[in-house]
Motif scaffolding. Sequence first.
Motif, PDB file in Angstrom:
ATOM      1  N   SER A  40       0.838  -1.197   0.000  1.00  0.00           N
ATOM      2  CA  SER A  40       0.000   0.000   0.000  1.00  0.00           C
ATOM      3  C   SER A  40       0.878   1.254   0.000  1.00  0.00           C
ATOM      4  O   SER A  40       1.868   1.317   0.712  1.00  0.00           O
ATOM      5  CB  SER A  40      -0.893  -0.019   1.236  1.00  0.00           C
ATOM      6  N   GLY A  41       0.534   2.195  -0.847  1.00  0.00           N
ATOM      7  CA  GLY A  41       1.258   3.456  -0.896  1.00  0.00           C
ATOM      8  C   GLY A  41       2.512   3.415  -1.755  1.00  0.00           C
ATOM      9  O   GLY A  41       3.276   4.381  -1.795  1.00  0.00           O
ATOM     10  N   GLY A  43       2.677   3.394  -4.934  1.00  0.00           N
ATOM     11  CA  GLY A  43       2.561   4.186  -6.158  1.00  0.00           C
ATOM     12  C   GLY A  43       1.825   3.496  -7.303  1.00  0.00           C
ATOM     13  O   GLY A  43       1.940   3.898  -8.459  1.00  0.00           O
ATOM     14  N   LYS A  44       1.019   2.490  -6.980  1.00  0.00           N
ATOM     15  CA  LYS A  44       0.300   1.762  -8.033  1.00  0.00           C
ATOM     16  C   LYS A  44      -0.691   2.674  -8.759  1.00  0.00           C
ATOM     17  O   LYS A  44      -0.733   2.712  -9.988  1.00  0.00           O
ATOM     18  CB  LYS A  44      -0.429   0.545  -7.418  1.00  0.00           C
ATOM     19  N   THR A  45      -1.482   3.398  -7.967  1.00  0.00           N
ATOM     20  CA  THR A  45      -2.467   4.299  -8.582  1.00  0.00           C
ATOM     21  C   THR A  45      -1.761   5.420  -9.337  1.00  0.00           C
ATOM     22  O   THR A  45      -2.180   5.810 -10.440  1.00  0.00           O
ATOM     23  CB  THR A  45      -3.414   4.865  -7.492  1.00  0.00           C
ATOM     24  N   THR A  46      -0.675   5.911  -8.770  1.00  0.00           N
ATOM     25  CA  THR A  46       0.111   6.951  -9.447  1.00  0.00           C
ATOM     26  C   THR A  46       0.576   6.453 -10.821  1.00  0.00           C
ATOM     27  O   THR A  46       0.451   7.162 -11.830  1.00  0.00           O
ATOM     28  CB  THR A  46       1.338   7.330  -8.588  1.00  0.00           C
TER      29      THR A  46
HETATM   30  N1  LIG Z   1      -1.908  13.973  -5.155  1.00  0.00           N
HETATM   31  C1  LIG Z   1      -0.914  13.618  -4.340  1.00  0.00           C
HETATM   32  N2  LIG Z   1      -0.147  14.546  -3.724  1.00  0.00           N
HETATM   33  C2  LIG Z   1       0.872  14.188  -2.927  1.00  0.00           C
HETATM   34  N3  LIG Z   1       1.232  12.923  -2.664  1.00  0.00           N
HETATM   35  C3  LIG Z   1       0.518  11.955  -3.247  1.00  0.00           C
HETATM   36  C4  LIG Z   1      -0.606  12.236  -4.108  1.00  0.00           C
HETATM   37  N4  LIG Z   1      -1.129  11.071  -4.540  1.00  0.00           N
HETATM   38  C5  LIG Z   1      -0.387  10.102  -3.984  1.00  0.00           C
HETATM   39  N5  LIG Z   1       0.605  10.624  -3.201  1.00  0.00           N
HETATM   40  C6  LIG Z   1       1.625   9.858  -2.454  1.00  0.00           C
HETATM   41  O1  LIG Z   1       2.316   9.029  -3.375  1.00  0.00           O
HETATM   42  C7  LIG Z   1       2.537   7.736  -2.841  1.00  0.00           C
HETATM   43  C8  LIG Z   1       1.889   6.687  -3.733  1.00  0.00           C
HETATM   44  O2  LIG Z   1       0.463   6.819  -3.697  1.00  0.00           O
HETATM   45  P1  LIG Z   1      -0.500   5.900  -4.567  1.00  0.00           P
HETATM   46  O3  LIG Z   1      -1.901   6.288  -4.288  1.00  0.00           O
HETATM   47  O4  LIG Z   1      -0.052   5.936  -5.972  1.00  0.00           O
HETATM   48  O5  LIG Z   1      -0.184   4.460  -3.943  1.00  0.00           O
HETATM   49  P2  LIG Z   1      -0.921   3.060  -4.123  1.00  0.00           P
HETATM   50  O6  LIG Z   1       0.144   2.041  -4.321  1.00  0.00           O
HETATM   51  O7  LIG Z   1      -1.979   3.159  -5.156  1.00  0.00           O
HETATM   52  O8  LIG Z   1      -1.610   2.826  -2.683  1.00  0.00           O
HETATM   53  P3  LIG Z   1      -2.879   1.927  -2.297  1.00  0.00           P
HETATM   54  O9  LIG Z   1      -2.413   0.493  -2.349  1.00  0.00           O
HETATM   55  O10 LIG Z   1      -3.183   2.338  -0.889  1.00  0.00           O
HETATM   56  O11 LIG Z   1      -3.982   2.234  -3.263  1.00  0.00           O
HETATM   57  C9  LIG Z   1       1.990   7.792  -1.415  1.00  0.00           C
HETATM   58  O12 LIG Z   1       3.069   8.079  -0.568  1.00  0.00           O
HETATM   59  C10 LIG Z   1       0.999   8.925  -1.443  1.00  0.00           C
HETATM   60  O13 LIG Z   1       0.908   9.526  -0.188  1.00  0.00           O
END
Ligand SMILES: Nc1ncnc2c1ncn2[C@@H]1O[C@H](COP(=O)(O)OP(=O)(O)OP(=O)(O)O)[C@@H](O)[C@H]1O
Length: 267
Positions: A40-41, A43-46
């Motif tokens: 989690s966190g 960066g998958k969604t990013t």
């Molecule tokens: N708009 C934003 N502004 C600043 N930081 C962000 C933003 N979006 C995401 N982050 C940060 O970037 C990192 C990756 O976030 P992301 O949502 O891409 O993770 P993820 O792997 O999709 O998480 P999850 O499994 O919880 O969905 C995290 O540390 C998050 O806090």
Amino acid sequence: MLDVTGLQKIYPGQHGDVEALRDLTFHLGDGELACLVGPSGCGKTTLLKCIAGLMRPTSGSVELAGEQVTGPPRDMAVVFQEYGRSLFPWLRVRDNVELPLKEKRLSKARRRELSDEALDAVGLLKSAGAYPWQLSGGMQQRVAIARAIAYEPRVLLMDEPFAAVDAQTRADLEDLIRTLWKRFSMTVLFVTHDIDEAVYLGQRVLVMSSSPTIIQDDVAIDLPDERDQISTRGEHRFAELRTRIYAEIRNASQPQEAGKQQAAAAE
Ligand SMILES: Nc1ncnc2c1ncn2[C@@H]1O[C@H](COP(=O)(O)OP(=O)(O)OP(=O)(O)O)[C@@H](O)[C@H]1O
Ligand SMILES: [Mg+2]
């Protein structure tokens, strides 16, 4: 079909920058079904937002069929993490499915044909006239999937699409994705934090490290193409693959170490 090269994303912040993605490189061939797992966190969604052209990376590039992605590509559909918010409550199921088709400037008859086919494929043709809020969570998620496939994308991105549904529905939806993938010959990138789901669904599993993120491993899933929730998950090879990926995710907290290991493994 999809080339991600040296992708980096830094979110600027008041209390310092967040480097969500450090250096991601991978390639997806036409018609491949790859799963992407990571803590989690990480960066998958990013990453999906960058691939979908919804966000500009800080550096690196995304190419779709050889063309640089700079905005939402026409040939791509995305199913997001929060399906509840992705359907319009005031539109009936069919109208939700047909909405993106209007942008394609298709005739009413063709829109109808595509929405019928997609709703039928997810088993919801009978609910075409219902409103999303009249459906269960799993059904709503199937509407979101129908909307994505009605669009006839060459590439389908899915961001933890089954995180909020019960285990049985989830199993059914997993099988549905494999069926639709074969039927429509799409290239699919499926994000999940569930390692078992990734091994069950994918031809490949890309393992992300924790932040700052790199692709730590790319595991070929050499299970038979015909998958079955009970027998596939019971196979010895399934257990081996899942154990390998579990161990990697556990070690993922040191991306530099992981990078060194990867380099050593490649030698
Ligand atoms: N708009 C934003 N502004 C600043 N930081 C962000 C933003 N979006 C995401 N982050 C940060 O970037 C990192 C990756 O976030 P992301 O949502 O891409 O993770 P993820 O792997 O999709 O998480 P999850 O499994 O919880 O969905 C995290 O540390 C998050 O806090
Ligand atoms: Mg996410």
